[in-house]
Write a protein that holds these residues in place. Sequence first.
Motif, PDB file in Angstrom:
ATOM      1  N   MET A  67      68.574  -4.562  84.117  1.00  0.00           N
ATOM      2  CA  MET A  67      67.846  -3.312  84.103  1.00  0.00           C
ATOM      3  C   MET A  67      67.172  -3.050  85.443  1.00  0.00           C
ATOM      4  N   ASN A  68      67.512  -3.800  86.448  1.00  0.00           N
ATOM      5  CA  ASN A  68      66.879  -3.633  87.750  1.00  0.00           C
ATOM      6  C   ASN A  68      67.016  -2.215  88.278  1.00  0.00           C
ATOM      7  N   ASN A  69      65.951  -1.741  88.872  1.00  0.00           N
ATOM      8  CA  ASN A  69      65.878  -0.444  89.546  1.00  0.00           C
ATOM      9  C   ASN A  69      66.092   0.760  88.639  1.00  0.00           C
ATOM     10  N   ARG A  70      66.034   0.602  87.350  1.00  0.00           N
ATOM     11  CA  ARG A  70      66.104   1.751  86.446  1.00  0.00           C
ATOM     12  C   ARG A  70      64.790   2.500  86.511  1.00  0.00           C
ATOM     13  N   LYS A  71      64.862   3.812  86.552  1.00  0.00           N
ATOM     14  CA  LYS A  71      63.661   4.640  86.551  1.00  0.00           C
ATOM     15  C   LYS A  71      63.326   5.011  85.112  1.00  0.00           C
ATOM     16  N   ILE A  72      62.163   4.565  84.673  1.00  0.00           N
ATOM     17  CA  ILE A  72      61.694   4.828  83.320  1.00  0.00           C
ATOM     18  C   ILE A  72      60.432   5.676  83.431  1.00  0.00           C
ATOM     19  N   SER A  73      60.359   6.740  82.648  1.00  0.00           N
ATOM     20  CA  SER A  73      59.157   7.567  82.626  1.00  0.00           C
ATOM     21  C   SER A  73      58.481   7.453  81.271  1.00  0.00           C
ATOM     22  N   ILE A  74      57.174   7.315  81.298  1.00  0.00           N
ATOM     23  CA  ILE A  74      56.367   7.340  80.084  1.00  0.00           C
ATOM     24  C   ILE A  74      55.672   8.700  80.071  1.00  0.00           C
ATOM     25  N   THR A  75      55.987   9.499  79.051  1.00  0.00           N
ATOM     26  CA  THR A  75      55.470  10.860  78.957  1.00  0.00           C
ATOM     27  C   THR A  75      54.535  10.950  77.756  1.00  0.00           C
ATOM     28  N   PHE A  76      53.348  11.476  78.003  1.00  0.00           N
ATOM     29  CA  PHE A  76      52.297  11.520  76.986  1.00  0.00           C
ATOM     30  C   PHE A  76      52.106  12.910  76.393  1.00  0.00           C
ATOM     31  N   CYS A  77      51.574  12.931  75.184  1.00  0.00           N
ATOM     32  CA  CYS A  77      51.074  14.162  74.585  1.00  0.00           C
ATOM     33  C   CYS A  77      49.695  14.438  75.184  1.00  0.00           C
ATOM     34  N   GLY A  78      49.057  15.486  74.736  1.00  0.00           N
ATOM     35  CA  GLY A  78      47.731  15.840  75.236  1.00  0.00           C
ATOM     36  C   GLY A  78      46.603  14.981  74.709  1.00  0.00           C
ATOM     37  N   GLY A  79      46.852  14.223  73.660  1.00  0.00           N
ATOM     38  CA  GLY A  79      45.854  13.288  73.148  1.00  0.00           C
ATOM     39  C   GLY A  79      44.776  13.900  72.278  1.00  0.00           C
ATOM     40  N   CYS A  80      45.057  15.024  71.635  1.00  0.00           N
ATOM     41  CA  CYS A  80      44.011  15.708  70.863  1.00  0.00           C
ATOM     42  C   CYS A  80      43.680  15.010  69.547  1.00  0.00           C
ATOM     43  N   ASN A  81      44.592  14.232  68.997  1.00  0.00           N
ATOM     44  CA  ASN A  81      44.362  13.598  67.696  1.00  0.00           C
ATOM     45  C   ASN A  81      44.978  12.199  67.658  1.00  0.00           C
ATOM     46  N   PRO A  82      44.588  11.322  68.575  1.00  0.00           N
ATOM     47  CA  PRO A  82      45.262  10.019  68.655  1.00  0.00           C
ATOM     48  C   PRO A  82      44.957   9.103  67.474  1.00  0.00           C
ATOM     49  N   ALA A 106      64.205  10.819  85.187  1.00  0.00           N
ATOM     50  CA  ALA A 106      64.264   9.372  85.013  1.00  0.00           C
ATOM     51  C   ALA A 106      65.567   8.999  84.319  1.00  0.00           C
ATOM     52  N   ASP A 107      65.903   7.720  84.373  1.00  0.00           N
ATOM     53  CA  ASP A 107      67.083   7.221  83.669  1.00  0.00           C
ATOM     54  C   ASP A 107      66.839   7.125  82.164  1.00  0.00           C
ATOM     55  N   PHE A 108      65.563   7.021  81.786  1.00  0.00           N
ATOM     56  CA  PHE A 108      65.183   6.872  80.382  1.00  0.00           C
ATOM     57  C   PHE A 108      63.752   7.366  80.248  1.00  0.00           C
ATOM     58  N   VAL A 109      63.449   8.093  79.165  1.00  0.00           N
ATOM     59  CA  VAL A 109      62.099   8.614  78.956  1.00  0.00           C
ATOM     60  C   VAL A 109      61.526   8.025  77.670  1.00  0.00           C
ATOM     61  N   ILE A 110      60.277   7.586  77.748  1.00  0.00           N
ATOM     62  CA  ILE A 110      59.534   7.104  76.588  1.00  0.00           C
ATOM     63  C   ILE A 110      58.473   8.150  76.296  1.00  0.00           C
ATOM     64  N   TYR A 111      58.585   8.821  75.162  1.00  0.00           N
ATOM     65  CA  TYR A 111      57.615   9.836  74.753  1.00  0.00           C
ATOM     66  C   TYR A 111      56.583   9.164  73.864  1.00  0.00           C
ATOM     67  N   HIS A 158      60.836  17.620  75.733  1.00  0.00           N
ATOM     68  CA  HIS A 158      62.148  16.989  75.545  1.00  0.00           C
ATOM     69  C   HIS A 158      63.223  17.586  76.453  1.00  0.00           C
ATOM     70  N   VAL A 159      63.968  16.689  77.065  1.00  0.00           N
ATOM     71  CA  VAL A 159      65.160  17.057  77.829  1.00  0.00           C
ATOM     72  C   VAL A 159      66.305  16.197  77.308  1.00  0.00           C
ATOM     73  N   SER A 160      67.512  16.606  77.613  1.00  0.00           N
ATOM     74  CA  SER A 160      68.641  15.787  77.174  1.00  0.00           C
ATOM     75  C   SER A 160      68.646  14.502  77.986  1.00  0.00           C
ATOM     76  N   GLY A 161      69.185  13.481  77.412  1.00  0.00           N
ATOM     77  CA  GLY A 161      69.221  12.187  78.072  1.00  0.00           C
ATOM     78  C   GLY A 161      68.645  11.131  77.169  1.00  0.00           C
ATOM     79  N   PRO A 162      68.749   9.879  77.544  1.00  0.00           N
ATOM     80  CA  PRO A 162      68.280   8.794  76.691  1.00  0.00           C
ATOM     81  C   PRO A 162      66.755   8.762  76.611  1.00  0.00           C
ATOM     82  N   PHE A 163      66.267   8.483  75.421  1.00  0.00           N
ATOM     83  CA  PHE A 163      64.817   8.454  75.207  1.00  0.00           C
ATOM     84  C   PHE A 163      64.493   7.650  73.961  1.00  0.00           C
ATOM     85  N   VAL A 164      63.217   7.337  73.819  1.00  0.00           N
ATOM     86  CA  VAL A 164      62.648   6.798  72.591  1.00  0.00           C
ATOM     87  C   VAL A 164      61.377   7.600  72.348  1.00  0.00           C
ATOM     88  N   GLN A 165      61.104   7.903  71.082  1.00  0.00           N
ATOM     89  CA  GLN A 165      59.898   8.662  70.764  1.00  0.00           C
ATOM     90  C   GLN A 165      58.950   7.844  69.899  1.00  0.00           C
TER      91      GLN A 165
END
Length: 100
Positions: A1-16, A45-50, A64-71
Amino acid sequence: MNNRKISITFCGGCNPRIDRGKVAAEVRAMLQAGGCQIGYNSLDADFVIYISGCTANCAFKYNHVSGPFVQVAAATVDAAAVREEELAAEIVTKVRHYFA
């Protein structure tokens, strides 16, 4: 998994219902140990974590965009219930499985 770009994308946090920051920090540490580059709130990114704090799942719903992700929506990963203390490990398992 070296050099893979992973993004962690957050909600606004209004009701965590989970500690989104703690989960993200654990995920970041595990993935960086495997050579991944971690960014935040970027869909280029190569993969997005929502990560949404509740079941409304706004991180995914509004970014959401097309591409690999986990929610993550409260204590679920891809709609399957997961104990909060196991969220990070389950997320990392899904990312690794995708790139395997």
